[in-house]
Design a protein around this motif. Structure first.
Motif: not given
Length: 250
Positions: A210-238
């Motif tokens: 909400n704060h930043a000013n960008s022409p193309d900014m998106r937020l993806l919330l991943v259910k049950d992913a933790d702070h490491r965000f480093s399992d296979g599906p999360c790496l694919g999202l990165i």
């Protein structure tokens, strides 16, 4: 694994790094607090970029990993100086920043200071302003008194051993805040956040969006992913997020 190379910064710190050659904007991974460049996300992205023929840079802030100094000596501003030295010295042209946790804050600081160098940004559980809004705001009166008296306190962590937070880190962080003043991000931004993250809340991710000013900014919330965000599906999202911002910059 090859040995790292080292960069001497203008401040006299010795920064360990790995740089992979390739074509197009260099993908730069900025790690989290007390993390190092040997983490799962950094190494995975390096391998992925190499397979795609893209240049890639990962490095250790001072007081982290194989770089000089101790963690307790450092602060947000020191690590911002390390980031700026690594990117401006080791890369040319536009870069794609991938900032994880505290590295998300670092990526925003670099983008604010060097907007013409950034082609796109991916954040993973970004933690902007955490020294003020996370630590200081939640310290007890006893902790604040101890910090003023002793210059440091020990903080527990869900993801590593307890670590030392210094008064210098709090004071310096207060001068590096990015969520109080306008934050122009004139490029594509992808923010990734796990809902099971106990270190950075989804509210922080939404606040940044909400704060930043960008022409193309998106937020993806991943259910049950933790702070490491480093399992296979999360790496694919990165990978997909990096692909998106590269395509948007083309």
């Amino acid at each position: 694994m090859p040995d790292p190379q080292f960069l001497e910064t203008p401040q006299g710190r010795r920064i360990a790094y790995h740089l992979t050659a390739g074509d197009g904007p260099c993908v730069v991974f900025l790690g989290g607090l007390k993390s190092d460049m040997e983490g799962t996300k950094a190494v995975h992205l390096e391998t992925w970029c190499a397979a795609k023929g893209r240049p890639f840079l990962r490095f250790d802030y001072s007081g982290h990993g194989q770089s000089s100094g101790t963690f307790e000596e450092g602060c947000i501003g020191d690590w911002a100086e390390d980031t700026a030295a690594a990117i401006t010295t080791l890369t040319t042209g536009k870069v794609i920043l991938v900032g994880s946790s505290m590295g998300g804050w670092q990526s925003l600081l670099f983008a604010r200071a060097h907007p013409t160098r950034v082609a796109g940004l991916v954040t993973i559980a970004a933690a902007p302003d955490f020294t003020e809004d996370g630590y200081w705001a939640n310290f007890t009166d006893d902790q604040k008194t101890a910090l003023e008296r002793d210059g440091q306190i020990a903080m527990p962590s869900d993801y590593m051993e307890p670590f030392i937070i210094t008064k210098r880190m709090i004071d310096d962080g207060r001068s590096r805040l990015v969520l109080r003043d306008p934050l122009p991000l004139p490029f594509a931004v992808r923010c990734l956040q796990g809902t099971a993250d106990s270190a950075v809340s989804t509210q922080t991710a939404v606040r940044l969006l909400n704060h930043a000013n960008s022409p193309d900014m998106r937020l993806l919330l991943v259910k049950d992913a933790d702070h490491r965000f480093s399992d296979g599906p999360c790496l694919g999202l990165i990978e997909q997020a990096v692909t998106d911002v590269i395509a948007a910059a083309a």
